[in-house]
Design a protein around this motif. Sequence first.
Motif, PDB file in Angstrom:
ATOM      1  N   HIS A 182     -10.728  30.775  37.098  1.00 21.19           N
ATOM      2  CA  HIS A 182     -10.851  30.341  38.483  1.00 21.19           C
ATOM      3  C   HIS A 182     -12.318  30.094  38.799  1.00 21.19           C
ATOM      4  O   HIS A 182     -13.169  30.090  37.907  1.00 21.19           O
ATOM      5  N   ARG A 198      -8.236  25.857  41.112  1.00 24.26           N
ATOM      6  CA  ARG A 198      -7.820  24.863  40.124  1.00 24.26           C
ATOM      7  C   ARG A 198      -7.314  25.594  38.888  1.00 24.26           C
ATOM      8  O   ARG A 198      -7.944  26.552  38.432  1.00 24.26           O
ATOM      9  N   GLY A 226      -5.198  24.278  47.620  1.00 23.22           N
ATOM     10  CA  GLY A 226      -6.171  24.559  48.670  1.00 23.22           C
ATOM     11  C   GLY A 226      -5.526  25.280  49.834  1.00 23.22           C
ATOM     12  O   GLY A 226      -4.337  25.088  50.124  1.00 23.22           O
ATOM     13  N   LYS A 255     -10.155  27.024  47.546  1.00 22.45           N
ATOM     14  CA  LYS A 255      -9.409  26.166  46.630  1.00 22.45           C
ATOM     15  C   LYS A 255      -9.363  26.822  45.257  1.00 22.45           C
ATOM     16  O   LYS A 255     -10.292  27.520  44.853  1.00 22.45           O
ATOM     17  N   MET A 269      -9.409  18.134  48.695  1.00 16.77           N
ATOM     18  CA  MET A 269      -8.606  18.281  47.488  1.00 16.77           C
ATOM     19  C   MET A 269      -9.050  17.323  46.388  1.00 16.77           C
ATOM     20  O   MET A 269      -8.945  17.633  45.197  1.00 16.77           O
ATOM     21  N   TYR A 319     -11.333  17.084  36.318  1.00 15.34           N
ATOM     22  CA  TYR A 319     -10.131  17.838  36.687  1.00 15.34           C
ATOM     23  C   TYR A 319      -9.112  16.905  37.320  1.00 15.34           C
ATOM     24  O   TYR A 319      -8.702  17.072  38.469  1.00 15.34           O
ATOM     25  N   ASP A 346     -12.165  16.255  46.020  1.00 18.14           N
ATOM     26  CA  ASP A 346     -13.585  16.494  45.745  1.00 18.14           C
ATOM     27  C   ASP A 346     -14.432  15.266  46.032  1.00 18.14           C
ATOM     28  O   ASP A 346     -15.257  14.841  45.208  1.00 18.14           O
ATOM     29  N   GLU A 398      -9.399  11.025  41.457  1.00 13.80           N
ATOM     30  CA  GLU A 398      -9.951  12.360  41.271  1.00 13.80           C
ATOM     31  C   GLU A 398     -11.073  12.281  40.242  1.00 13.80           C
ATOM     32  O   GLU A 398     -11.219  11.286  39.532  1.00 13.80           O
ATOM     33  N   VAL A 412      -4.969  19.181  35.553  1.00 16.26           N
ATOM     34  CA  VAL A 412      -5.324  20.299  36.425  1.00 16.26           C
ATOM     35  C   VAL A 412      -4.524  20.198  37.715  1.00 16.26           C
ATOM     36  O   VAL A 412      -4.413  19.116  38.305  1.00 16.26           O
ATOM     37  N   TYR A 438      -0.661  17.675  42.484  1.00 16.55           N
ATOM     38  CA  TYR A 438      -0.565  17.423  41.052  1.00 16.55           C
ATOM     39  C   TYR A 438       0.117  16.076  40.875  1.00 16.55           C
ATOM     40  O   TYR A 438       1.213  15.847  41.392  1.00 16.55           O
ATOM     41  N   SER A 445      -4.407  21.534  41.640  1.00 15.92           N
ATOM     42  CA  SER A 445      -5.312  22.065  42.657  1.00 15.92           C
ATOM     43  C   SER A 445      -4.497  22.612  43.814  1.00 15.92           C
ATOM     44  O   SER A 445      -3.549  21.968  44.281  1.00 15.92           O
ATOM     45  N   SER A 495      -5.393  15.313  37.694  1.00 13.03           N
ATOM     46  CA  SER A 495      -4.031  15.827  37.586  1.00 13.03           C
ATOM     47  C   SER A 495      -3.057  14.791  37.047  1.00 13.03           C
ATOM     48  O   SER A 495      -1.883  15.107  36.840  1.00 13.03           O
TER      49      SER A 495
END
Length: 744
Positions: A613, A426, A400, A424, A525, A315, A527, A311, A396, A364, A398, A317
């Motif tokens: 958000h 976060r 979606g 989505k 998810m 952000y 990115d 990720e 973080v 997560y 996420s 997780s």
Amino acid sequence: MTSWSRCNISMFVLSKQKIYLQKMLLVLVTLTLKLSLGTTRVQLGILRKKQIPEWNQVFAFSKERIQASMLEVTVKDKDFVKDDFIGRVLFDLNEVPKRVPPDSPLAPQWYRLEDRNGNKAKGELMLAVWMGTQADEAFPDAWHSDAATVSGADGLANIRSKVYLSPKLWYLRVNVIEAQDLMPGDKSRFPEVFVRAILGNQTLRTRISMSKTINPMWNEDLMFVAAEPFEEPLILSVEDRVAANKEEVLGRCAIPLQYVDRRLDHKPINSKWYNLEKHVIVEGEKKKEVKFASRIHMRICLEGGYHVLDESTHYSSDLRPTAKQLWKSSIGVLELGILSAQGLSPMKTKDGRATTDAYCVAKYGQKWVRTRTIIDSFTPKWNEQYTWEVYDPCTVISVGVFDNCHLHGGGDKAGGARDSRIGKVRIRLSTLETDRVYTHSYPLLVLHPSGVKKMGEIHLAVRFTCSSLLNMMHLYSHPLLPKMHYLHPLTVNQLESLRHQATQIVSMRLSRAEPPLRKEVVEYMLDVGSHMWSMRRSKANFLRIMGVLGGLIAVGKWFDQICNWKNPITTVLIHILFLILVLYPELILPTIFLYLFLIGVWYYRWRPRHPPHMDTRLSCADNAHPDELDEEFDTFPTSRPNDIVRMRYDRLRSIAGRIQTVVGDLATQGERLQSLLSWRDPRATALFVIFCLVAAIVLYVTPFQVVALITGFYVLRHPRFRHKLPSVPLNFFRRLPARTDCML
């Protein structure tokens, strides 16, 4: 086995055990063929030639689809022409008992079948009916009335909620040291030898050895991403570049990763010699020729002290190292309730009408969850709860929302349909207060080539429970990433390349699960592609920088107003404060920290009430130009016509020119500071050196308080004593030479 039927009743209960509990009707059925609840009817599977049939199915009915006060369970005998009625059992929903988990399950009991006139019929049916919640153990495996149009095992598997685990990822470090006794085909030339390493779809190569002999040396590191279970070996090939586009393989070796050493810290591991094998073509057949004299010297290890980034670091997780031995104890639990969505946009057309089959994916750490798919609804209600262990609050989660395009085998019939993105959310855990339940609706925003679009809202319930506040506070003093990232850091290019490989491995492994978590979902998810050039992101980042500097600019404007006596009362007060601080310098630092404390307390009443958000204004998505959006959604390499690419290239050159000018101006100021003592301008340096000597003598014989007072009062002097021309020091500084005159 049993069957369950549930109807939802809108009631919200908060407790320490669950984020939310929503009451519903549960019906436990052992022997039956048909369930009827108002206009909703469920036909169970047919079991032939069985006097005591059993159907291993679970059912759930949503409140919106219940249009009756009676539950009817009917048993029929399947016939080619007409099903023969055997009997039925009726239940009044108002008489159903209540049960709240973790109560023990309600025991089923036998019910006598009745005919259509209410008389006793032959046979009995075992049922258990009660009011429960979605926290019941059978709820995740239930057939839901929202999925009434889906049939078949594949369809049911595609709509049920599932939990997935990311594969365990390792960094594989291959330190290629040297090779020995290589035998090139052409012995009349100096060999240009390099090593090519292949792991799955990852291919890296070393530089060509500087020692052009049969014993070349490299001492070069190659980094790969490997995933457990290790399915493919590491293949190393020693090759000689005999021409511009031609290489000759001098030897190969395959190394299974199961037998590779695992390193947990920065201590070096032992290197090993590996025999090289050479494949030769004999009479059209490929045969292996082992050259024991040709060997390669390498140091190979699986790095357990790094965290494999799949990720973005902004952000992430999960920040734990790969090796479980290095994990610290968890600091709390994250509970997420995916409740419902409102106002979803239609995503496709089915039977001539717009529809959406929505499901959610939450990620997560290594745990992915997927809710069940709600069929044909713009206001789906999932009411599902999931938990994760938390090891770091600065992470973080996420969530979606997607449209399921693979029902009824739609993915195959549509020629590779992709699940559409609906939006989505976060949520950073550090923005949550501990032990507080946040129930909030978040907008679902998606950027399209036509602009940003709100696709609806999702209603979430989130709670972060901390087991030890002291341990969590202690984490704020620890590095964000594991120690190996700082002791032996990887380059930015390495991290970007390894992150790309990690996302590919994760998406491939999860797409092979059953049911699959598809590649487009995983990439959204994680990115993937967020590092690509975007005019919109560039503007947004520039505005973010200006926002950060806005506070300093505001302070500078305020101080300029003080110096120019815009508000005489404030200026006099600043003079008094300045005088006190100069006469009592020990009060300077306490005053600064006291002011910071008071400012923090003052802003407490404006603290955020909900987790932040997506912000369209911050992202510059609300006023992005259509051509800029088209450029952002363009493929890489580009697929646009030459004239459009030329126009965008010219625009990029124009913007890069402005950035280049700003960077050059900053470099010029730094070079002028360096030229104060470099004697590049002898007269300027001589003046500065003499000034430094005089200043040293004056500051030595003059008390510091006097110097500070004179300087401060000079800066705060009244406008009638000021001149519009630049000051002498500023004029002197601007006349200093820089290296711009040496540039081409």
